[in-house]
Design a protein around this motif. Structure first.
Motif, PDB file in Angstrom:
ATOM      1  N   ARG A 219     -20.678 -16.288 127.925  1.00  0.00           N
ATOM      2  CA  ARG A 219     -21.420 -15.355 128.764  1.00  0.00           C
ATOM      3  C   ARG A 219     -20.752 -13.988 128.781  1.00  0.00           C
ATOM      4  N   ARG A 220     -19.431 -13.978 128.877  1.00  0.00           N
ATOM      5  CA  ARG A 220     -18.724 -12.694 128.894  1.00  0.00           C
ATOM      6  C   ARG A 220     -18.915 -11.958 127.569  1.00  0.00           C
ATOM      7  N   ALA A 221     -18.894 -12.696 126.474  1.00  0.00           N
ATOM      8  CA  ALA A 221     -19.122 -12.073 125.163  1.00  0.00           C
ATOM      9  C   ALA A 221     -20.471 -11.373 125.130  1.00  0.00           C
ATOM     10  N   ARG A 222     -21.485 -12.025 125.675  1.00  0.00           N
ATOM     11  CA  ARG A 222     -22.814 -11.422 125.698  1.00  0.00           C
ATOM     12  C   ARG A 222     -22.837 -10.187 126.596  1.00  0.00           C
ATOM     13  N   VAL A 223     -22.212 -10.270 127.755  1.00  0.00           N
ATOM     14  CA  VAL A 223     -22.176  -9.137 128.684  1.00  0.00           C
ATOM     15  C   VAL A 223     -21.478  -7.940 128.050  1.00  0.00           C
ATOM     16  N   LEU A 224     -20.415  -8.192 127.302  1.00  0.00           N
ATOM     17  CA  LEU A 224     -19.664  -7.102 126.672  1.00  0.00           C
ATOM     18  C   LEU A 224     -20.414  -6.472 125.498  1.00  0.00           C
ATOM     19  N   GLY A 225     -21.471  -7.129 125.043  1.00  0.00           N
ATOM     20  CA  GLY A 225     -22.218  -6.602 123.913  1.00  0.00           C
ATOM     21  C   GLY A 225     -21.641  -7.004 122.575  1.00  0.00           C
ATOM     22  N   ALA A 226     -20.950  -8.141 122.527  1.00  0.00           N
ATOM     23  CA  ALA A 226     -20.343  -8.604 121.281  1.00  0.00           C
ATOM     24  C   ALA A 226     -21.409  -8.919 120.245  1.00  0.00           C
ATOM     25  N   THR A 227     -21.078  -8.673 118.998  1.00  0.00           N
ATOM     26  CA  THR A 227     -21.951  -9.028 117.881  1.00  0.00           C
ATOM     27  C   THR A 227     -21.460 -10.276 117.157  1.00  0.00           C
ATOM     28  N   ALA A 228     -20.215 -10.688 117.432  1.00  0.00           N
ATOM     29  CA  ALA A 228     -19.656 -11.893 116.814  1.00  0.00           C
ATOM     30  C   ALA A 228     -18.626 -12.503 117.748  1.00  0.00           C
ATOM     31  N   VAL A 229     -18.582 -13.837 117.791  1.00  0.00           N
ATOM     32  CA  VAL A 229     -17.552 -14.535 118.545  1.00  0.00           C
ATOM     33  C   VAL A 229     -16.744 -15.394 117.583  1.00  0.00           C
ATOM     34  N   ILE A 230     -15.447 -15.444 117.824  1.00  0.00           N
ATOM     35  CA  ILE A 230     -14.549 -16.292 117.050  1.00  0.00           C
ATOM     36  C   ILE A 230     -14.243 -17.506 117.915  1.00  0.00           C
ATOM     37  N   SER A 231     -14.582 -18.698 117.400  1.00  0.00           N
ATOM     38  CA  SER A 231     -14.516 -19.907 118.208  1.00  0.00           C
ATOM     39  C   SER A 231     -13.838 -21.047 117.460  1.00  0.00           C
ATOM     40  N   ASN A 232     -13.074 -21.863 118.201  1.00  0.00           N
ATOM     41  CA  ASN A 232     -12.487 -23.064 117.622  1.00  0.00           C
ATOM     42  C   ASN A 232     -13.547 -24.125 117.338  1.00  0.00           C
ATOM     43  N   ASP A 233     -14.670 -24.036 118.045  1.00  0.00           N
ATOM     44  CA  ASP A 233     -15.751 -25.018 117.907  1.00  0.00           C
ATOM     45  C   ASP A 233     -17.045 -24.273 117.587  1.00  0.00           C
ATOM     46  N   PRO A 234     -17.223 -23.883 116.328  1.00  0.00           N
ATOM     47  CA  PRO A 234     -18.389 -23.049 115.989  1.00  0.00           C
ATOM     48  C   PRO A 234     -19.724 -23.728 116.259  1.00  0.00           C
ATOM     49  N   ALA A 235     -19.798 -25.050 116.113  1.00  0.00           N
ATOM     50  CA  ALA A 235     -21.064 -25.744 116.366  1.00  0.00           C
ATOM     51  C   ALA A 235     -21.455 -25.643 117.834  1.00  0.00           C
ATOM     52  N   ALA A 236     -20.477 -25.823 118.729  1.00  0.00           N
ATOM     53  CA  ALA A 236     -20.754 -25.712 120.164  1.00  0.00           C
ATOM     54  C   ALA A 236     -21.155 -24.290 120.537  1.00  0.00           C
ATOM     55  N   ALA A 237     -20.476 -23.315 119.940  1.00  0.00           N
ATOM     56  CA  ALA A 237     -20.836 -21.918 120.203  1.00  0.00           C
ATOM     57  C   ALA A 237     -22.264 -21.635 119.756  1.00  0.00           C
ATOM     58  N   ARG A 238     -22.623 -22.134 118.589  1.00  0.00           N
ATOM     59  CA  ARG A 238     -23.987 -21.917 118.089  1.00  0.00           C
ATOM     60  C   ARG A 238     -25.009 -22.562 119.013  1.00  0.00           C
ATOM     61  N   ARG A 239     -24.737 -23.779 119.470  1.00  0.00           N
ATOM     62  CA  ARG A 239     -25.683 -24.453 120.362  1.00  0.00           C
ATOM     63  C   ARG A 239     -25.897 -23.646 121.635  1.00  0.00           C
ATOM     64  N   TRP A 240     -24.794 -23.089 122.191  1.00  0.00           N
ATOM     65  CA  TRP A 240     -24.915 -22.343 123.442  1.00  0.00           C
ATOM     66  C   TRP A 240     -25.750 -21.089 123.240  1.00  0.00           C
ATOM     67  N   PHE A 241     -25.456 -20.321 122.219  1.00  0.00           N
ATOM     68  CA  PHE A 241     -26.175 -19.069 122.022  1.00  0.00           C
ATOM     69  C   PHE A 241     -27.632 -19.313 121.643  1.00  0.00           C
ATOM     70  N   ASP A 242     -27.892 -20.393 120.900  1.00  0.00           N
ATOM     71  CA  ASP A 242     -29.280 -20.715 120.581  1.00  0.00           C
ATOM     72  C   ASP A 242     -30.049 -21.108 121.839  1.00  0.00           C
ATOM     73  N   ALA A 243     -29.395 -21.884 122.711  1.00  0.00           N
ATOM     74  CA  ALA A 243     -30.049 -22.323 123.938  1.00  0.00           C
ATOM     75  C   ALA A 243     -30.293 -21.179 124.905  1.00  0.00           C
ATOM     76  N   GLU A 244     -29.398 -20.174 124.888  1.00  0.00           N
ATOM     77  CA  GLU A 244     -29.491 -19.067 125.836  1.00  0.00           C
ATOM     78  C   GLU A 244     -30.243 -17.864 125.266  1.00  0.00           C
ATOM     79  N   ALA A 245     -30.747 -17.991 124.047  1.00  0.00           N
ATOM     80  CA  ALA A 245     -31.467 -16.866 123.435  1.00  0.00           C
ATOM     81  C   ALA A 245     -32.729 -16.570 124.228  1.00  0.00           C
ATOM     82  N   PRO A 246     -33.083 -15.282 124.358  1.00  0.00           N
ATOM     83  CA  PRO A 246     -34.312 -14.926 125.072  1.00  0.00           C
ATOM     84  C   PRO A 246     -35.528 -15.573 124.418  1.00  0.00           C
ATOM     85  N   ALA A 247     -36.462 -15.978 125.219  1.00  0.00           N
ATOM     86  CA  ALA A 247     -37.673 -16.620 124.701  1.00  0.00           C
ATOM     87  C   ALA A 247     -38.533 -15.592 123.948  1.00  0.00           C
TER      88      ALA A 247
END
Length: 247
Positions: A219-247
């Motif tokens: 959530r903080r990454a989105r608030v800051l306006g990030a274009t990329a996140v570096i994650s230890n668990d890329p699959a989990a990160a992808r699931r979160w951003f896909d689920a939270e994408a605007p309809a």
């Protein structure tokens, strides 16, 4: 949102290993971040720490060993539940095995000791030369917390993408002075709150954030306006951003 695997998919496999990099590709990460050190005989190797303490060699340092010594180490022995061995990789191994299959984000680690500045520059230059020799300039970015390393890369291969890592807000001024050469700024997600958004936006560069593994960090990454996140668990990160994408 681009999802970059931090040292590979390091939640599931030992960091900076072939297994972690393969897992990152299986998780459909948009890129792989990894760490580079310089051995005593000038080989660019893939390892995060300056020492080998986590491998049980408490006083041993990468800089004091030749590649032939490092090649035999099991660099995954510290990782819980490992039944197989994992060998240290060289940059040339990574470029041959994963270069062109995904974007590589190569972090130049700081060289310590009385010859540290020279070794740091040598590591940066050898990295840039290897990427150019492999024909992968458009498939790799160089990251560093140290502007001098990025300057050395730029002097040798001006077309390589450079990313300045910033650990805390007080260091943004240094990154700002280098802004014209940078493809992106990469900041520590837990050190930059929402009130820094305008300051980061003023740099007018794409924003990456590290290391993001929790919903609060996403959530903080989105608030800051990030274009990329570096994650230890890329699959989990992808699931979160896909689920939270605007309809």
């Amino acid at each position: 949102m681009r999802i970059i695997a931090h040292r590979g998919a390091s939640h599931a496999e030992p960091e900076n290993t072939a297994a972690a990099f393969d897992a990152a590709l299986a998780d459909e990460a948009d890129g792989i971040e990894l760490d580079l050190q310089l051995s005593r005989d000038g080989e660019v190797v893939v390892f995060h720490d300056a020492t080998l303490a986590r491998l049980g060699l408490r006083r041993a340092r990468i800089r004091d060993h030749d590649w032939r010594d490092l090649a035999g180490l099991d660099v995954g022995r510290w990782f819980a539940g490992q039944a197989t061995s994992h060998r240290m990789l060289r940059l040339t191994d990574v470029l041959a095995g994963w270069g062109g299959r995904t974007h590589l984000y190569l972090e130049i680690k700081h060289a310590e000791g009385w010859r540290g500045r020279d070794r740091h520059r040598e590591l940066a230059e050898r990295t840039a030369e290897a990427i150019r020799a492999a024909g992968l300039i458009g498939h790799a970015s160089i990251l560093s917390f140290h502007g001098a390393a990025l300057d050395a890369v730029h002097a040798l291969v001006p077309t390589l993408a450079l990313v300045r890592n910033v650990q805390q807000p007080g260091l943004l001024a240094s990154a700002a002075r280098q802004r014209a050469r940078l493809a992106a700024i990469c900041v520590a997600i837990d050190r930059f709150g929402e009130r820094r958004r305008a300051q980061l936006a003023a740099l007018e560069r794409p924003l990456y954030v590290y290391t993001c593994d929790t919903p609060a960090q996403f959530r903080r990454a989105r608030v800051l306006g990030a274009t990329a996140v570096i994650s230890n668990d890329p699959a989990a990160a992808r699931r979160w951003f896909d689920a939270e994408a605007p309809a």
